[in-house]
Design a protein around this motif. Structure first.
Motif, PDB file in Angstrom:
ATOM      1  N   MET A 278      -3.636   2.813  -1.438  1.00 25.98           N
ATOM      2  CA  MET A 278      -3.429   1.791  -0.392  1.00 25.98           C
ATOM      3  C   MET A 278      -2.128   1.025  -0.662  1.00 25.98           C
ATOM      4  N   ALA A 279      -1.272   0.919   0.317  1.00 26.95           N
ATOM      5  CA  ALA A 279      -0.037   0.150   0.157  1.00 26.95           C
ATOM      6  C   ALA A 279      -0.413  -1.311  -0.065  1.00 26.95           C
ATOM      7  N   SER A 280       0.502  -2.061  -0.682  1.00 24.66           N
ATOM      8  CA  SER A 280       0.139  -3.455  -0.933  1.00 24.66           C
ATOM      9  C   SER A 280       0.768  -4.376   0.107  1.00 24.66           C
ATOM     10  N   LEU A 281       0.083  -5.521   0.323  1.00 21.07           N
ATOM     11  CA  LEU A 281       0.609  -6.519   1.258  1.00 21.07           C
ATOM     12  C   LEU A 281       1.949  -7.063   0.761  1.00 21.07           C
ATOM     13  N   LYS A 282       2.045  -7.218  -0.568  1.00 21.09           N
ATOM     14  CA  LYS A 282       3.282  -7.748  -1.161  1.00 21.09           C
ATOM     15  C   LYS A 282       4.470  -6.818  -0.894  1.00 21.09           C
ATOM     16  N   ALA A 283       4.179  -5.509  -0.838  1.00 23.80           N
ATOM     17  CA  ALA A 283       5.265  -4.569  -0.564  1.00 23.80           C
ATOM     18  C   ALA A 283       5.717  -4.718   0.889  1.00 23.80           C
ATOM     19  N   ALA A 284       4.772  -4.969   1.759  1.00 18.19           N
ATOM     20  CA  ALA A 284       5.111  -5.100   3.181  1.00 18.19           C
ATOM     21  C   ALA A 284       5.775  -6.443   3.492  1.00 18.19           C
ATOM     22  N   TYR A 285       5.303  -7.507   2.817  1.00 15.12           N
ATOM     23  CA  TYR A 285       5.804  -8.866   3.100  1.00 15.12           C
ATOM     24  C   TYR A 285       6.146  -9.510   1.747  1.00 15.12           C
ATOM     25  N   PRO A 286       7.310  -9.149   1.183  1.00 15.08           N
ATOM     26  CA  PRO A 286       7.601  -9.472  -0.225  1.00 15.08           C
ATOM     27  C   PRO A 286       7.628 -10.961  -0.558  1.00 15.08           C
ATOM     28  N   TRP A 287       7.801 -11.841   0.438  1.00 15.59           N
ATOM     29  CA  TRP A 287       7.895 -13.272   0.132  1.00 15.59           C
ATOM     30  C   TRP A 287       6.526 -13.934  -0.024  1.00 15.59           C
ATOM     31  N   ILE A 288       5.440 -13.198   0.307  1.00 12.74           N
ATOM     32  CA  ILE A 288       4.129 -13.874   0.353  1.00 12.74           C
ATOM     33  C   ILE A 288       3.526 -14.056  -1.040  1.00 12.74           C
ATOM     34  N   LYS A 289       2.644 -15.065  -1.096  1.00  9.14           N
ATOM     35  CA  LYS A 289       1.782 -15.232  -2.263  1.00  9.14           C
ATOM     36  C   LYS A 289       0.387 -14.800  -1.825  1.00  9.14           C
ATOM     37  N   LEU A 290      -0.435 -14.408  -2.794  1.00  8.28           N
ATOM     38  CA  LEU A 290      -1.765 -13.897  -2.433  1.00  8.28           C
ATOM     39  C   LEU A 290      -2.855 -14.910  -2.775  1.00  8.28           C
ATOM     40  N   PRO A 291      -3.934 -14.972  -2.017  1.00  8.74           N
ATOM     41  CA  PRO A 291      -4.215 -14.178  -0.820  1.00  8.74           C
ATOM     42  C   PRO A 291      -3.331 -14.598   0.352  1.00  8.74           C
TER      43      PRO A 291
ATOM     44  N   LYS B 285      -6.948   3.360  17.664  1.00 10.78           N
ATOM     45  CA  LYS B 285      -6.662   4.615  18.376  1.00 10.78           C
ATOM     46  C   LYS B 285      -5.392   4.473  19.231  1.00 10.78           C
ATOM     47  N   LEU B 286      -5.259   3.340  19.879  1.00  9.19           N
ATOM     48  CA  LEU B 286      -4.150   3.167  20.821  1.00  9.19           C
ATOM     49  C   LEU B 286      -2.837   2.763  20.156  1.00  9.19           C
ATOM     50  N   ALA B 287      -2.938   1.934  19.120  1.00  8.23           N
ATOM     51  CA  ALA B 287      -1.691   1.324  18.619  1.00  8.23           C
ATOM     52  C   ALA B 287      -1.469   1.494  17.123  1.00  8.23           C
ATOM     53  N   ASN B 288      -2.447   2.012  16.415  1.00  8.65           N
ATOM     54  CA  ASN B 288      -2.346   2.180  14.958  1.00  8.65           C
ATOM     55  C   ASN B 288      -1.678   0.974  14.280  1.00  8.65           C
ATOM     56  N   PRO B 289      -2.286  -0.210  14.410  1.00  5.44           N
ATOM     57  CA  PRO B 289      -1.647  -1.410  13.865  1.00  5.44           C
ATOM     58  C   PRO B 289      -1.543  -1.361  12.343  1.00  5.44           C
ATOM     59  N   ASP B 290      -0.614  -2.160  11.804  1.00  5.93           N
ATOM     60  CA  ASP B 290      -0.495  -2.271  10.351  1.00  5.93           C
ATOM     61  C   ASP B 290      -1.603  -3.155   9.803  1.00  5.93           C
ATOM     62  N   LEU B 291      -2.116  -4.014  10.655  1.00  3.32           N
ATOM     63  CA  LEU B 291      -3.108  -4.992  10.203  1.00  3.32           C
ATOM     64  C   LEU B 291      -3.968  -5.414  11.390  1.00  3.32           C
ATOM     65  N   LEU B 292      -5.243  -5.679  11.098  1.00  2.00           N
ATOM     66  CA  LEU B 292      -6.151  -6.232  12.123  1.00  2.00           C
ATOM     67  C   LEU B 292      -6.531  -7.644  11.715  1.00  2.00           C
ATOM     68  N   ILE B 293      -6.487  -8.568  12.664  1.00  2.00           N
ATOM     69  CA  ILE B 293      -7.048  -9.899  12.441  1.00  2.00           C
ATOM     70  C   ILE B 293      -8.420  -9.864  13.086  1.00  2.00           C
TER      71      ILE B 293
ATOM     72  N   LYS C  40      -9.234   5.083   7.742  1.00  2.00           N
ATOM     73  CA  LYS C  40      -8.152   4.137   8.059  1.00  2.00           C
ATOM     74  C   LYS C  40      -8.167   2.929   7.119  1.00  2.00           C
ATOM     75  N   GLU C  41      -8.530   3.179   5.854  1.00  2.96           N
ATOM     76  CA  GLU C  41      -8.616   2.057   4.893  1.00  2.96           C
ATOM     77  C   GLU C  41      -7.255   1.429   4.644  1.00  2.96           C
ATOM     78  N   ASP C  42      -6.180   2.114   5.036  1.00  2.00           N
ATOM     79  CA  ASP C  42      -4.843   1.565   4.780  1.00  2.00           C
ATOM     80  C   ASP C  42      -4.485   0.431   5.743  1.00  2.00           C
ATOM     81  N   ILE C  43      -5.317   0.204   6.741  1.00  3.42           N
ATOM     82  CA  ILE C  43      -5.033  -0.913   7.658  1.00  3.42           C
ATOM     83  C   ILE C  43      -5.589  -2.203   7.035  1.00  3.42           C
ATOM     84  N   PHE C  44      -4.710  -3.164   6.832  1.00  2.79           N
ATOM     85  CA  PHE C  44      -5.140  -4.435   6.236  1.00  2.79           C
ATOM     86  C   PHE C  44      -5.994  -5.208   7.222  1.00  2.79           C
ATOM     87  N   VAL C  45      -6.859  -6.073   6.668  1.00  2.00           N
ATOM     88  CA  VAL C  45      -7.732  -6.891   7.515  1.00  2.00           C
ATOM     89  C   VAL C  45      -7.632  -8.352   7.081  1.00  2.00           C
TER      90      VAL C  45
END
Ligand code: FMN
Length: 364
Positions: free
Chosen positions: A1-14, A150-158, A191-196
């Protein structure tokens, strides 16, 4: 699974994101959230000129403050822009040009008139920015989540639970069942690679920790950021949020907010809005004809800068989630983000320790 930090390098977790809220989420608010290690969102609206101005303002603020991720993904503005698709679709061409100009890190999609709009928007945004802008989609049930994928293959779901302030699906579960059910469905679909992220009723670290325990990677807060110093809402609204207790009773989901503002026909029928209960609801329950309720609301609107108009016996529309009773003061957005970032781990550790202690006791 890719990491959120890799996608948004300025963020702190969570990950802590501020919701895109029309009129409330100012450039100062969004920039402060990003600067504190979250993802700040601007409301996209439906006017490309206004959006251009807001993004320029955010860019200027981020460029003049330290600690941002401006350099961490070069060529990308570390900010998100949220669109309510049902009233933005006509303007996709002009909005896409602004997105191309600023390349925000995220475009957030919500409330399409037709689900297929998600496909059109995500495709267009990705092609304008050569996939640099990520797509987040806010959904409120399992079927909507899977259809969006299915329609948009988002990077993340809220995942927006029923406690959320502002607009949401009339029929919705709370986060406690929504998050694990959607996560199971994502796993089944490979689709576990989609962040939630979890949204709805979260205003402080205990609820944020609960969202993580449910399996979310982070949270979105709307109502809590309404009382940020940088939020652009009326002082009366902020004061009303501060004095309100017992959000399950003091707030109500209803379409009255749209009917009274005469915007109801624009909203897809599946949506209503959660707001502080007020005189307009009492009058409606007592049988007041809608036209009279609208008339009285319009009169009250003239006093929107008067804090009394936001009292319980007032008529102003004060959107709020059920977490409102836990909000204690007005403070800078950065300190709200920091409170969550600092507070989550001790909550989870306390729970683990309590469980361990209890286990040892019962083994005696
Ligand atoms: C005043 C207000 C305005 C909102 N406007 C939007 C919006 O324009 N677009 C959107 O996707 N969500 C909007 N939301 C919903 C948020 O995205 C989010 O689901 C919600 O704020 C989470 O619940 P909470 O308010 O309890 O934190 C709004 C929420 C509030 C309180």
């Amino acid at each position: 699974m890719a990491s959120l930090k890799a996608a948004y390098p300025w963020i702190k977790l969570p990950l802590v994101a501020s919701a895109p809220m029309l009129g409330a989420s100012t450039p100062r608010l969004a920039a402060a959230v990003t600067n504190a290690g979250g993802v700040g969102f601007l409301p996209g609206g439906s006017n490309a000129g206004t959006l251009d101005r807001l993004l320029q303002e955010v860019k200027t603020i981020l460029g003049s403050t330290s600690g941002t991720g401006l350099q961490s993904r070069p060529g990308i503005l570390p900010i998100g822009v949220g669109f309510q698709l049902f009233n933005s679709t006509q303007s996709l061409d002009s909005i896409a040009a602004v997105i191309k100009k600023y390349v925000p890190a995220v475009v957030w999609l919500f409330a399409p008139k037709e689900n297929v709009d998600l496909q059109q928007w995500s495709k267009r945004i990705r092609s304008e920015t050569e996939n640099k802008t990520h797509i987040w989609i806010q959904v409120a049930n399992q079927a909507e989540a899977m259809e969006s994928i299915k329609l948009a293959n988002p990077d993340l779901l809220i995942l927006q639970g029923a406690d959320a302030g502002g607009h949401g699906r009339r029929q919705a579960a709370s986060l406690i069942s929504l998050v694990p059910e959607v996560l199971d469905s994502l796993q089944e679909a490979g689709k576990e690679d989609i962040f939630v992220l979890a949204a709805g009723g979260i205003v402080e670290p205990r609820a944020a920790a609960a969202a993580l325990a449910l399996g979310a990677s982070g949270i979105v807060m709307g109502t809590r950021f309404l009382v940020a110093e940088e939020a652009g809402i009326a002082q009366g609204w902020k004061q009303a949020l501060l004095r309100t207790k017992d959000g399950g009773v003091a707030t109500v989901r209803s379409t009255l907010c749209d009917r009274i503002k005469e915007t109801r026909p624009e909203w897809p029928v599946e949506y209503d809005g959660r707001q502080l209960r007020n005189k307009g609801h009492d009058d409606e329950d007592a049988g007041m004809p809608e036209m009279e309720n609208i008339k009285r609301y319009k009169e009250e609107m003239k006093k929107a800068s008067d804090v009394n108009a936001w009292e319980n016996d007032g008529r102003m529309v004060a959107y709020s989630g059920t977490g409102v009773g836990l909000i204690k003061n007005i403070q800078p957005a950065a300190s709200i983000v920091e409170e969550i970032l600092r507070g989550v781990r001790p909550v989870l550790e306390r729970s683990a320790t309590a469980l361990e202690h209890e286990g040892k006791q019962s083994n005696l």
